[in-house]
Write an enzyme that holds these catalytic residues in place. Structure first.
Site, PDB file in Angstrom:
ATOM      1  NE  ARG A   1       8.699 -31.423  14.627  1.00  0.00           N
ATOM      2  CZ  ARG A   1       9.832 -31.161  14.447  1.00  0.00           C
ATOM      3  NH1 ARG A   1      10.717 -31.874  13.641  1.00  0.00           N
ATOM      4  NH2 ARG A   1      10.625 -30.272  15.016  1.00  0.00           N
ATOM      5  CG  HIS A   2       7.853 -28.457  10.579  1.00  0.00           C
ATOM      6  ND1 HIS A   2       7.779 -27.952  11.663  1.00  0.00           N
ATOM      7  CD2 HIS A   2       9.382 -29.107  10.718  1.00  0.00           C
ATOM      8  CE1 HIS A   2       8.706 -28.058  12.442  1.00  0.00           C
ATOM      9  NE2 HIS A   2       9.525 -28.876  12.030  1.00  0.00           N
TER      10      HIS A   2
ATOM     11  CG  ASP B   1      -0.240   0.173   2.487  1.00  0.00           C
ATOM     12  OD1 ASP B   1       0.866   0.279   2.481  1.00  0.00           O
ATOM     13  OD2 ASP B   1      -1.224   0.165   3.572  1.00  0.00           O
ATOM     14  CG  HIS B   2      -0.659   4.769   1.610  1.00  0.00           C
ATOM     15  ND1 HIS B   2      -1.600   3.883   1.545  1.00  0.00           N
ATOM     16  CD2 HIS B   2      -0.663   5.538   2.573  1.00  0.00           C
ATOM     17  CE1 HIS B   2      -2.274   4.178   2.901  1.00  0.00           C
ATOM     18  NE2 HIS B   2      -1.667   5.069   3.309  1.00  0.00           N
TER      19      HIS B   2
ATOM     20  CG  HIS C   1       9.708 -25.049  11.981  1.00  0.00           C
ATOM     21  ND1 HIS C   1       9.336 -24.990  13.474  1.00  0.00           N
ATOM     22  CD2 HIS C   1      10.800 -25.534  11.897  1.00  0.00           C
ATOM     23  CE1 HIS C   1      10.432 -25.681  13.809  1.00  0.00           C
ATOM     24  NE2 HIS C   1      11.311 -26.055  13.202  1.00  0.00           N
TER      25      HIS C   1
ATOM     26  CB  CYS D   1       0.688  -2.711   4.552  1.00  0.00           C
ATOM     27  SG  CYS D   1       0.621  -3.363   6.470  1.00  0.00           S
TER      28      CYS D   1
ATOM     29  CB  THR E   1       2.175  -2.344  11.231  1.00  0.00           C
ATOM     30  OG1 THR E   1       0.843  -2.949  10.561  1.00  0.00           O
ATOM     31  CG2 THR E   1       1.914  -1.051  11.841  1.00  0.00           C
TER      32      THR E   1
HETATM   33  C1  RB5 Z   1      -1.983   2.702   6.540  1.00  0.00           C
HETATM   34  O1  RB5 Z   1      -2.152   4.065   7.236  1.00  0.00           O
HETATM   35  C2  RB5 Z   1      -1.689   1.704   7.410  1.00  0.00           C
HETATM   36  O2  RB5 Z   1      -2.850   1.484   8.328  1.00  0.00           O
HETATM   37  C3  RB5 Z   1      -1.466   0.233   6.723  1.00  0.00           C
HETATM   38  O3  RB5 Z   1      -0.411   0.591   5.985  1.00  0.00           O
HETATM   39  C4  RB5 Z   1      -0.976  -0.892   7.682  1.00  0.00           C
HETATM   40  O4  RB5 Z   1      -0.184  -0.476   8.722  1.00  0.00           O
HETATM   41  C5  RB5 Z   1      -2.151  -1.505   8.165  1.00  0.00           C
HETATM   42  O5  RB5 Z   1      -1.992  -2.623   9.056  1.00  0.00           O
END
Ligand code: RB5
Length: 144
Positions: free
Chosen positions: A132-133, A8-9, A98, A65, A67
């Protein structure tokens, strides 16, 4: 090996870095966007990535993204997708050994480019242990 990359951005700059890094390492790259820092919705890019992998357009995926959390949640709703958020070097190795992850996920706002490059290399140079994995991976796709 062909690697599909999308973000994403909030992951755009890291995604562009990853594309350059992979090309320099000799991998074929399928860049699925986004194409600039304008605000977009991360599930849209998780969808493009999951479909490209499940259709056989790429051998491995990378998603970014802010996070890494939201885009992981969406990608993992697809049967056959194993998206792993590589938040440490140890986890990068375990995600292959694993889980045999088929999408690597990073946080564009929470990780450095050096750490991301190191974790991609670690994942790509580690072997899946099978046994097993494999049985547990098969259970991931069993009906609920
Ligand atoms: C975008 O602002 C942010 O929410 C997204 O990139 C991400 O971190 C969501 O989990």
């Amino acid at each position: 090996m062909k690697i599909a990359v999308a973000s994403d951005h909030a992951g755009f700059e890291m995604k562009e870095f990853i594309c350059r890094f992979l090309q320099n390492e000799g991998y074929q790259v399928l860049n699925l966007g986004t194409d600039d820092c304008s605000s977009v919705d991360y599930p849209t890019f998780a969808d493009k990535e999951a479909k490209a992998l499940l259709n056989g357009q790429a051998d491995l995926g990378i998603l970014v993204c802010g996070t890494g959390i939201g885009i992981s949640i969406r990608a993992n709703r697809y049967k056959g997708i194993r998206a792993a958020l590589l938040y440490s070097d140890e986890v990068a190795e375990m995600a292959k050994k694993h889980n045999n992850a088929n999408i690597l996920v990073f946080g564009g706002r929470t990780m450095s480019q050096d750490d991301v490059a190191k974790r991609i290399r670690l994942f790509l140079t580690t072997e899946f242990e099978g046994g097993r994995h494999q049985k547990r991976i098969d259970l991931l796709d069993a009906a609920l």
